[in-house]
Design a protein around this motif. Structure first.
Motif, PDB file in Angstrom:
ATOM      1  N   MET A 164       0.483  -1.047  -0.107  1.00  0.00           N
ATOM      2  CA  MET A 164       0.424   0.028   0.114  1.00  0.00           C
ATOM      3  C   MET A 164       0.959   0.805   0.070  1.00  0.00           C
ATOM      4  O   MET A 164       1.135   2.062  -0.910  1.00  0.00           O
ATOM      5  CB  MET A 164      -0.983   0.308   1.146  1.00  0.00           C
ATOM      6  N   ILE A 165       1.497   1.250   1.056  1.00  0.00           N
ATOM      7  CA  ILE A 165       2.791   2.785   0.845  1.00  0.00           C
ATOM      8  C   ILE A 165       3.250   2.589  -0.328  1.00  0.00           C
ATOM      9  O   ILE A 165       3.070   3.670  -0.837  1.00  0.00           O
ATOM     10  CB  ILE A 165       3.923   2.486   2.562  1.00  0.00           C
ATOM     11  N   ILE A 166       3.689   1.498  -0.894  1.00  0.00           N
ATOM     12  CA  ILE A 166       4.705   1.430  -2.207  1.00  0.00           C
ATOM     13  C   ILE A 166       3.597   2.311  -3.242  1.00  0.00           C
ATOM     14  O   ILE A 166       4.285   3.521  -3.898  1.00  0.00           O
ATOM     15  CB  ILE A 166       5.651   0.480  -2.508  1.00  0.00           C
ATOM     16  N   SER A 167       3.311   1.935  -3.363  1.00  0.00           N
ATOM     17  CA  SER A 167       1.440   1.942  -4.135  1.00  0.00           C
ATOM     18  C   SER A 167       1.375   3.924  -4.629  1.00  0.00           C
ATOM     19  O   SER A 167       1.624   4.360  -5.400  1.00  0.00           O
ATOM     20  CB  SER A 167       0.114   1.606  -3.738  1.00  0.00           C
ATOM     21  N   LEU A 168       1.110   3.995  -3.017  1.00  0.00           N
ATOM     22  CA  LEU A 168       0.308   5.310  -3.012  1.00  0.00           C
ATOM     23  C   LEU A 168       1.477   5.765  -3.543  1.00  0.00           C
ATOM     24  O   LEU A 168       1.712   7.297  -4.046  1.00  0.00           O
ATOM     25  CB  LEU A 168       0.213   5.831  -1.707  1.00  0.00           C
ATOM     26  N   LEU A 169       2.986   5.938  -3.043  1.00  0.00           N
ATOM     27  CA  LEU A 169       4.427   6.902  -3.361  1.00  0.00           C
ATOM     28  C   LEU A 169       4.793   7.028  -5.192  1.00  0.00           C
ATOM     29  O   LEU A 169       4.949   7.655  -5.391  1.00  0.00           O
ATOM     30  CB  LEU A 169       5.530   6.044  -2.506  1.00  0.00           C
ATOM     31  N   LEU A 170       4.312   5.969  -4.971  1.00  0.00           N
ATOM     32  CA  LEU A 170       4.707   5.643  -6.882  1.00  0.00           C
ATOM     33  C   LEU A 170       2.996   6.437  -7.658  1.00  0.00           C
ATOM     34  O   LEU A 170       3.357   6.918  -8.675  1.00  0.00           O
ATOM     35  CB  LEU A 170       4.650   4.316  -7.553  1.00  0.00           C
ATOM     36  N   LEU A 171       2.048   6.995  -6.489  1.00  0.00           N
ATOM     37  CA  LEU A 171       0.591   7.062  -7.468  1.00  0.00           C
ATOM     38  C   LEU A 171       0.758   8.851  -7.066  1.00  0.00           C
ATOM     39  O   LEU A 171       0.632   9.598  -8.656  1.00  0.00           O
ATOM     40  CB  LEU A 171      -0.197   6.637  -6.705  1.00  0.00           C
ATOM     41  N   ILE A 172       0.144   9.184  -6.242  1.00  0.00           N
ATOM     42  CA  ILE A 172       0.850  10.990  -5.958  1.00  0.00           C
ATOM     43  C   ILE A 172       1.917  11.215  -6.902  1.00  0.00           C
ATOM     44  O   ILE A 172       0.809  12.336  -7.835  1.00  0.00           O
ATOM     45  CB  ILE A 172       1.161  10.547  -4.758  1.00  0.00           C
ATOM     46  N   PRO A 173       2.350  11.065  -7.091  1.00  0.00           N
ATOM     47  CA  PRO A 173       3.833  12.172  -8.415  1.00  0.00           C
ATOM     48  C   PRO A 173       3.099  12.497  -9.810  1.00  0.00           C
ATOM     49  O   PRO A 173       2.710  12.934 -10.355  1.00  0.00           O
ATOM     50  CB  PRO A 173       5.004  10.995  -8.331  1.00  0.00           C
ATOM     51  N   LEU A 174       2.262  11.104  -9.905  1.00  0.00           N
ATOM     52  CA  LEU A 174       2.268  10.966 -11.679  1.00  0.00           C
ATOM     53  C   LEU A 174       0.802  11.749 -11.635  1.00  0.00           C
ATOM     54  O   LEU A 174       0.277  12.301 -13.015  1.00  0.00           O
ATOM     55  CB  LEU A 174       1.475   9.455 -11.533  1.00  0.00           C
ATOM     56  N   THR A 175      -0.208  12.504 -10.842  1.00  0.00           N
ATOM     57  CA  THR A 175      -1.117  12.938 -10.573  1.00  0.00           C
ATOM     58  C   THR A 175      -0.775  14.578 -10.996  1.00  0.00           C
ATOM     59  O   THR A 175      -1.587  15.412 -11.753  1.00  0.00           O
ATOM     60  CB  THR A 175      -1.900  13.243  -9.496  1.00  0.00           C
ATOM     61  N   TRP A 176       0.289  15.031 -10.719  1.00  0.00           N
ATOM     62  CA  TRP A 176       0.811  16.193 -10.937  1.00  0.00           C
ATOM     63  C   TRP A 176       1.092  16.434 -12.485  1.00  0.00           C
ATOM     64  O   TRP A 176       1.192  17.371 -12.984  1.00  0.00           O
ATOM     65  CB  TRP A 176       2.230  16.260 -10.359  1.00  0.00           C
TER      66      TRP A 176
END
Length: 366
Positions: free
Chosen positions: A162-174
């Motif tokens: 979950m933690i790794i997924s979130l860290l990969l996901l958030i930057p992409l939204t920028w």
């Protein structure tokens, strides 16, 4: 009935899947007990709930509230992505997609936003977020039941994911363009309270059925009856082609599991935890992660590797997760102006990149 038959007749995904299913009959014959009717009935009931919410204009109402609290389009979509990630943990990835994709399309149409990349991010968030909890997706439920995992054991496996997924996901939204959104000045939408309360009660009953507190077949009957009291036109709007597509997937898996040749091959590919991980990840790309879980669980007790493999395996192809197909059908149904092939291209590109990144990191944590 004519409308339903016509829609199924023009459903290319269903006919392609049916073709592969007929071919799989050469490998073995399916057993009725292998077909996951619980998933079929659950999805059918959820589809009814979402269509009822749409007919009540609740999604339109929510889209206007979301726009009212956002300063730009990027912020709006970031909120939807986080909402998808979190809600999928509690309500399953299917429910998150069934609810948020139509909501996003409603916003995109009013604000003239491009749909391909934001929709992809919402779908990816639902798949990755759902991996954190035991009831977030069907494969997790099966793993807990099959291996008799305690909650502590499960969360020790799923928390790093979950933690790794979130860290990969958030930057992409920028990467989403911060377009100024216009405030909608149309007349206010009035939600009918009694039908809304009835739909809310139905949704609660559906959740009880999903988690096996009551019979899911009974839930399906209640859902159909509810339509006649709230909006009987909803029955015609259900995506029966998708239900038949998923049924075909279960038939294929049943055929594969009874093939001596395939059983021998899989037993050779599940000797070590790394092999289990890579096999489950790659197999998910072709038959989706839920059937891959059901098939591989017969050959291994390497739970962590199988968990990471099938959940990372939700990334990649459209077939990798049944939720991906569900999302595609939602886009086709609600976004009549969308360029579907453009969506498929962007979806595949983003998913393959994330599959490689998360796939490599997964080798460390298995």
């Amino acid at each position: 009935m004519k409308i339903i038959i016509t829609r199924i007749y023009h459903d290319k995904i269903f006919w392609i899947t049916l073709g592969f299913t007929l071919f799989s009959l050469l490998l073995g014959l399916p057993r009725l007990s292998d077909l996951n009717w619980h998933t079929i009935f659950s999805l059918f009931a959820l589809m009814i709930c979402v269509q009822l919410l749409i007919s009540l204009q609740l999604l339109d109402k929510l889209s206007r509230l979301l726009v009212a609290f956002s300063s730009n389009s990027r912020q709006t979509i970031q909120f939807l992505v986080i909402l998808s990630f979190i809600s999928s943990m509690l309500l399953t990835n299917d429910v998150a997609i069934l609810t948020l994709i139509p909501l996003f399309i409603s916003i995109a149409h009013e604000q003239r936003l491009k749909t391909a990349f934001p929709a992809t991010m919402i779908i990816v968030a639902a798949n990755l977020g759902s991996a954190f909890t035991p009831f977030g997706n069907p494969q997790n439920l099966f793993l807990i039941s099959n291996y008799h995992l305690r909650s502590g054991q499960f969360f020790r496996i799923s928390f790093p994911f979950m933690i790794i997924s979130l860290l990969l996901l958030i930057p992409l939204t920028w990467l989403i363009r911060a377009k100024v959104i216009k405030k909608i000045s149309k007349e206010s939408i009035t939600i009918k309270k009694i039908p809304l309360v009835m739909t809310g009660c139905l949704l609660l009953i559906v959740f009880l059925g999903i988690f096996n507190f009551i019979s899911i077949q009974l839930v399906g009957v209640i859902a159909i009856i509810s339509c006649f009291f709230i909006d009987k036109q909803v029955i015609k709007k259900i995506d029966y082609g998708l239900l038949l597509t998923i049924l075909c997937f279960f038939v294929m898996v049943s055929d594969f599991s009874h093939s001596t040749l395939i059983n021998h091959l899989i037993s050779q590919l599940t000797q070590t935890k790394s092999m289990v991980y890579i096999t489950s990840l790659l197999l998910s790309q072709f038959i989706s992660n839920v059937p891959a879980t059901l098939l591989l669980a017969h050959f291994t007790n390497k739970i962590r590797a199988l968990f990471w493999g099938v959940n990372v395996g939700s990334l990649g192809t459209l077939i990798a997760s049944l939720a991906n197909l569900l999302a595609l059908k939602q886009l086709i149904l609600f976004d009549q102006t969308s360029h579907i092939y453009q969506f498929i291209k962007i979806f595949t590109l983003v998913n393959v990149i994330l599959l490689i990144l998360l796939g490599i990191l997964g080798l460390i944590f298995i």
